[in-house]
Design a protein around this motif. Structure first.
Motif: not given
Length: 437
Positions: A1-8, A106-107
């Motif tokens: 499963m991929e990382i799509e976005a990062i929020y802060a 993500a893994g």
């Protein structure tokens, strides 16, 4: 499963940031705050609200996993990174950090966390708080992607066998060192009470303030403790004993004081955190080793715990190699990525120095839960109840997370034994939001 976005998202930590140098120089209390001007770079006042930067990692299935960037209460002291300001660092997460992680698997927790450790901006490593918080979110993401616990993800990354019972929790009292200690005794906390002896006034002109407190603590434990309750006393003195006596630290006067502490604590074992605060790591190691040797030669059984100048993985290794402490505090926000704290704990294996997986009151519930998993994964000697200085909330968060995880892993083992095939309970708590929030 991929990382799509990062929020802060800027937010609050569980306590406050304090200018330790100003306090040790005699800043007077004014209610909850302090009078006077700060002396450490970055501080606008001696005590100011702790800040956190909330990290959300969005996965390909739309799941959000989280971590919290936070720094220690006494930032900028003892060789630590400077005061952490959430607004200042939010663009770093939204820009360079997000660019580095977007599209990754993500893994692959360890690979992803190490990528953040290697990331440089203008040739400089990211603030420890950033690396710490992002690694928590990556850990949660990996557990979600793999359908397992954060404990198991960390155990795989660190090549450990997780503990099968909760790790002894160390409660911290804050300045309410009497009422909160009584709460700890009633709840049967294994290690207590921290005490927050961070000034000469609290220690007492000849150290008698601490002796009186330890004597009271022992008496109250005998009065209030349940049958069979045998806690370990742990008091943090922030270098004030060293300030009182001065070097050499193996001389009779110093050793006799520690013997008096041992006697005051009887029949309970006693350990002292941060007895000395020297001017550099090398001076600190030499002073702590001198004290430890003096206590050992005199047969005084009061273990000493390294804190000041023991911040990074390299610092922990240096203290352990020098035999400068009976325990080292692995101060999780100061090491950066959470896996690095795990490596610090593991470095103590096979030595005569134990690992105390600590941190700070100035963290969050999210980081505290992540550290509960790390404590289990590494089978640390003790771990800290956090965040905050009210005791009850932090103890509940850390203790319950460990109990929940041990029970879940046991259920998975029971299914494996019943079916004859490996199986893991589905992850229904990927965001780490629980009834304790």
């Amino acid at each position: 499963m991929e990382i799509e976005a990062i929020y802060a998202t800027p937010g609050y930590a569980g306590f406050f940031a304090d200018d330790q140098r100003a306090i040790k120089r005699g800043a007077n209390s004014d209610g909850f705050v302090y009078d006077g001007e700060p002396v450490t770079d970055g501080f606008e006042s001696i005590r100011q609200a702790g800040e956190a930067l909330i990290v959300d990692v969005e996965l390909a299935d739309g799941t959000l996993t989280r971590g919290d960037c936070a720094a220690v209460q006494y930032s900028g002291a003892g060789g630590r990174d400077p005061l952490f300001r959430a607004d200042e660092y939010a663009p770093v997460l939204r820009g360079p950090v997000a660019d580095e992680l977007r599209g990754r698997d993500a893994g692959q927790f360890l690979e992803n966390a190490q990528a953040i450790e290697r990331l440089r901006i203008d040739g400089r490593r990211l603030h420890t708080a950033i690396r710490y918080g992002v690694s928590q979110a990556l850990l949660s993401a990996a557990a979600r992607a793999e359908g397992t616990t954060q404990t198991d993800v960390l155990a795989d990354a660190l090549e450990t066998e997780p503990a099968t019972d909760p790790i002894p929790v160390f409660g911290q009292s804050g300045d309410d060192r009497y009422a909160n200690a009584e709460k700890m005794i009633v709840k049967g906390v294994p290690v207590l009470p921290h005490g927050l002896i961070n000034s000469a006034e609290k220690l007492g002109p000849d150290g008698e303030g601490l002796l009186e407190y330890v004597g009271w603590l022992a008496g109250r434990t005998l009065e209030l403790g349940s049958e069979g309750y045998e806690p370990r006393f742990h008091v943090d003195v922030y270098g004030t004993i060293g300030d009182l006596f001065g070097p050499p630290y193996d001389r009779t006067e110093v050793v006799d004081y520690f013997y008096a502490l041992e006697e005051a604590a009887a029949p309970f074992p006693m350990q002292i955190e941060g007895p000395i605060d020297a001017g550099s790591r090398e001076e600190q190691i030499d002073a702590m080793a001198e004290l430890r040797d003096g206590l050992s030669e005199a047969g005084v059984d009061v273990p000493i715990v390294a804190d000041e100048w023991c911040n990074t993985l390299a610092d922990v290794q240096a203290f352990v190699d020098a035999g400068a402490a009976d325990l080292v505090q692995v101060k999780t926000p100061d090491l950066g990525g959470i896996h690095r704290s795990g490596r610090a704990v593991r470095y103590c294996e096979g030595t005569d120095t134990e690992a105390y997986l600590g941190g700070t009151c100035n963290e969050t519930a999210t980081s505290a839960r992540a550290c509960a998993h790390l404590a289990l994964a590494t089978d640390a000697a003790q771990t800290l109840a956090k965040p905050g200085m009210g005791f009850d909330e932090g103890y509940m968060i850390v203790e319950n997370e460990m109990r929940r995880t041990v029970a879940r892993r046991n259920r998975g083992a029971d299914r494996t034994n019943a079916n004859g095939t490996a199986g893991t309970e589905p992850d229904r708590d990927s965001g780490e939001v629980s009834a304790d929030d």
